[in-house]
Design an enzyme around this catalytic site. Structure first.
Site, short mmCIF file in Angstrom:
data_model
loop_
_atom_site.label_atom_id
_atom_site.label_comp_id
_atom_site.label_asym_id
_atom_site.label_seq_id
_atom_site.Cartn_x
_atom_site.Cartn_y
_atom_site.Cartn_z
N HIS A 78 29.48 -19.19 13.03
CA HIS A 78 28.44 -20.55 14.22
C HIS A 78 28.97 -19.73 15.58
O HIS A 78 29.96 -18.99 15.30
CB HIS A 78 28.96 -21.42 14.04
CG HIS A 78 27.51 -22.61 12.47
ND1 HIS A 78 26.46 -22.44 13.02
CD2 HIS A 78 28.23 -22.35 11.24
CE1 HIS A 78 25.55 -22.80 11.61
NE2 HIS A 78 26.28 -22.78 11.11
N HIS B 64 30.23 -17.03 6.24
CA HIS B 64 29.29 -17.54 7.38
C HIS B 64 29.43 -17.76 8.50
O HIS B 64 30.64 -18.98 8.18
CB HIS B 64 28.57 -18.50 6.60
CG HIS B 64 27.93 -19.73 7.08
ND1 HIS B 64 26.00 -19.83 7.15
CD2 HIS B 64 28.12 -20.86 8.20
CE1 HIS B 64 25.91 -20.57 7.53
NE2 HIS B 64 26.82 -21.14 7.88
N ARG C 215 17.35 -22.44 6.24
CA ARG C 215 17.81 -23.50 6.07
C ARG C 215 19.14 -24.80 7.24
O ARG C 215 18.77 -25.53 7.81
CB ARG C 215 18.75 -23.77 4.87
CG ARG C 215 19.07 -24.61 4.21
CD ARG C 215 20.81 -24.96 4.34
NE ARG C 215 21.84 -24.39 4.51
CZ ARG C 215 23.09 -24.04 5.91
NH1 ARG C 215 23.13 -25.23 6.24
NH2 ARG C 215 23.56 -23.19 5.33
N ASP C 216 19.99 -23.71 7.78
CA ASP C 216 21.08 -23.71 9.34
C ASP C 216 19.55 -24.06 9.95
O ASP C 216 20.09 -24.98 11.22
CB ASP C 216 21.67 -22.45 8.81
CG ASP C 216 23.06 -23.28 9.30
OD1 ASP C 216 22.65 -24.34 11.07
OD2 ASP C 216 23.96 -23.10 8.78
N HIS D 210 18.15 -27.36 11.17
CA HIS D 210 18.44 -27.70 12.27
C HIS D 210 18.34 -28.27 13.22
O HIS D 210 18.40 -28.62 14.45
CB HIS D 210 20.25 -27.92 12.57
CG HIS D 210 21.34 -28.27 11.61
ND1 HIS D 210 21.36 -29.46 11.22
CD2 HIS D 210 22.46 -27.54 10.48
CE1 HIS D 210 21.84 -29.60 10.09
NE2 HIS D 210 22.09 -28.37 9.21
N TYR E 195 32.58 -31.19 14.12
CA TYR E 195 30.52 -31.42 13.35
C TYR E 195 30.17 -31.16 15.00
O TYR E 195 30.70 -32.17 15.12
CB TYR E 195 30.61 -32.46 12.20
CG TYR E 195 30.50 -31.80 10.98
CD1 TYR E 195 29.58 -30.69 10.33
CD2 TYR E 195 31.44 -32.29 10.01
CE1 TYR E 195 29.61 -29.88 9.27
CE2 TYR E 195 31.49 -31.40 8.71
CZ TYR E 195 30.24 -30.03 8.48
OH TYR E 195 31.05 -29.47 7.41
N SER F 99 32.17 -23.54 9.35
CA SER F 99 30.65 -24.41 10.54
C SER F 99 30.36 -25.13 12.05
O SER F 99 29.51 -24.92 12.02
CB SER F 99 31.11 -26.02 9.59
OG SER F 99 31.05 -25.57 7.70
#
Lengths: 336, 336
Positions: free
Chosen positions: B195, B193, B12-13, B16, B284, B166
């Site tokens: 990054h 979660h 899913r992630d 990208h 983002y 995120s």
């Protein structure tokens, strides 16, 4: 006055990542750019320190003293550091590097063998160099032993003692315990050198800083042995976000990483199966090739061999143990 | 009984990282292998969740419901999760995914907009799915606000609430404060979660676990937006070293990363100038292209634009602000 003094190691530890193939031009342009970004210390040597260019450790493309000279010529702010592992390099190597303009000596020994650094640290001090005691494979000694060894280095005259996580094997709570004890028991500055094999180079560096370390090693674009070191430009960004100063220009470091360093890398630094295994097992990357050969010969997963070597605390120089361990594992497997 | 339940987000992630070009065969082989390694949850969706395949968010090569179906068919142990961002995906998308065999719904909103998740969380629960409230861009809200929003999600029926970093912008002490407060104020499970834009995905995940989070996201070979997520195989190795169980086979995960996932990556995941800037600015990754364009138009460093956007807490959907900010910075510069 900055809070944390960073030593950039891409021109020494990063030498492993490019198989010691630095050219004079590359070293000059990187050192010049790091100097403009106001990096206080830049380490330049073979990956295994002065004198490391041998068949055993990997031949350098360029005589490292030429590289030291090029770096010294390129800077007017940064100080050039050299690494010396007694037994690989000699006091003569150190004297030559100092004559060329190196201002910092980092004398490295296995974490339990600080006593072999006495003469080298004393000589570096006599030469007027800022002197670091560099305790490699620090995960292999309990905190008490590490403190004892660090005290030896301090007693020889080291201005700074580093906890060096050569295999990228330490966990944050282990770093904390070590740095805390050193801060408590020593008077000199304390440093931390991380590797990213367990993806913890940055987390461990922050843990070290929280416990009082004020000297931190970084490698731009993560260029170093194993999975690379604490990525310098990311470290500066993180410290800046925490209100901790390094005196280094973040944008310039990002640009050097992207425009000068990344293009010379044969492949990007990642955490691969091999580098992760080294960190998990807590062994030197030089064991990998031997373990892979033994794996083929005895039909044992090379990871099982490396983990067993880690548990037995096998160190550099004991590579002949690798075959013994593989043979033993194979015989255990046959008897199951 | 395992201590920490890991959700693997590479399908899913990680979408990208490969511009949403997963094929049915790739998803089937990765899901099958993750199932063999006994990964408890595998998330499969467009990078921006169900319904994300649009011109705005990037068109998927394959209809994501086909990918969900392929993953469901490939597993007999792992549960397939889907991500849904209300406004991008719909309740109908969720129902279809559930019909195909998805067992976990992760309902994601901006950290201050939990109220838009009410219906979706309720529907997921009615469908009998394990349901996660996923608070994105958690660095943009103070802890008090985050707790308030998390309580809303819990009140709608969420079994688990996640702190979602995120932008890869959180620092370990900020993660600690957030997870600690959630553990204190909520009764449901808490997840994290991360990054890796600041090289802190692993350090932050450990900080979250220390404060009581028991659900952690990872992406194998670091496959995810920005600089990627917490690298799953490294996380398993680290937790194993800490005596924390995940029930997942470490060697198998290393092998999947090396042999199945790495070969499909167009380029390895690294911390680049761009991804580091995103983490430092706390914005983002979708802002990057806009900022680069505005940078050219107004002659302002795109990093200055992104940092200013972060300081003004600009969020997805407000991309037209980027030009305004660049114009303003240009005019300030002209007036100096």
């Amino acid at each position: 006055m900055t809070d944390i003094k960073i030593t950039e190691v891409a021109l020494r530890d990063g030498s492993h990542a490019i198989r010691h193939q630095y050219t004079v031009d590359q070293v000059r342009s990187i050192a010049k750019a790091l100097n403009e970004a106001r990096v206080p210390y830049i380490e330049v040597s073979h990956g295994d320190g002065l004198g490391g260019s041998t068949l055993q450790y990997g031949l350098s493309k360029t005589n490292e003293l030429e590289l030291v000279e090029a770096a010294v010529d390129a800077v007017d702010f940064s100080k050039i550091a050299v690494l010396l592992i007694p037994g690989i390099g000699t006091i003569e190597d150190l004297k030559e590097a100092e004559k060329l303009g190196a201002k910092m000596a980092r004398i490295a020994t296995h974490v339990t063998e600080a006593d072999v650094s006495a003469q080298h640290i004393q000589t570096a001090k006599e030469l007027g160099m800022e002197t670091v005691g560099f305790l490699m494979m620090s995960h292999m000694a309990p905190t008490e032993k590490l403190v004892e060894q660090a005290k030896l280095m301090e007693s020889y005259g080291a201005d700074i003692v580093y906890v060096v996580d050569s295999a990228g094997a330490l966990l944050p709570h282990e770093v904390r315990a070590r740095i805390k004890a050193l801060k408590h028991e020593l008077s000199c500055d304390i440093g931390f050198h991380g590797h990213n094999n367990l993806s913890l180079a940055m987390g461990n560096s922050l843990a070290a800083i929280e416990e009082g370390a004020n000297r931190i090693d970084g490698s731009i674009r993560c260029l170093g042995a194993g999975a690379g070191n604490t990525q310098t430009e990311a470290l500066i960004a993180v410290l800046d976000r925490m209100g901790i100063t390094t005196g280094i220009d973040l944008y310039k470091m990002m640009d050097i990483a992207e425009e000068i360093v990344a293009p010379i890398l044969p492949k990007p630094q990642e955490i691969t199966r091999d580098s992760l295994t080294l960190g998990y097992a807590g062994v030197y990357s030089s064991f990998l090739l031997h373990a892979n050969r033994a794996s083929e010969k005895f039909g044992i997963d090379s990871r099982d061999i490396l983990i067993e070597l880690g548990e037995r605390k096998i160190v550099g120089g004991q590579e002949d143990m690798i075959i013994d361990v593989a043979a033993e594992l194979a015989s255990q497997k046959a008897n199951v």
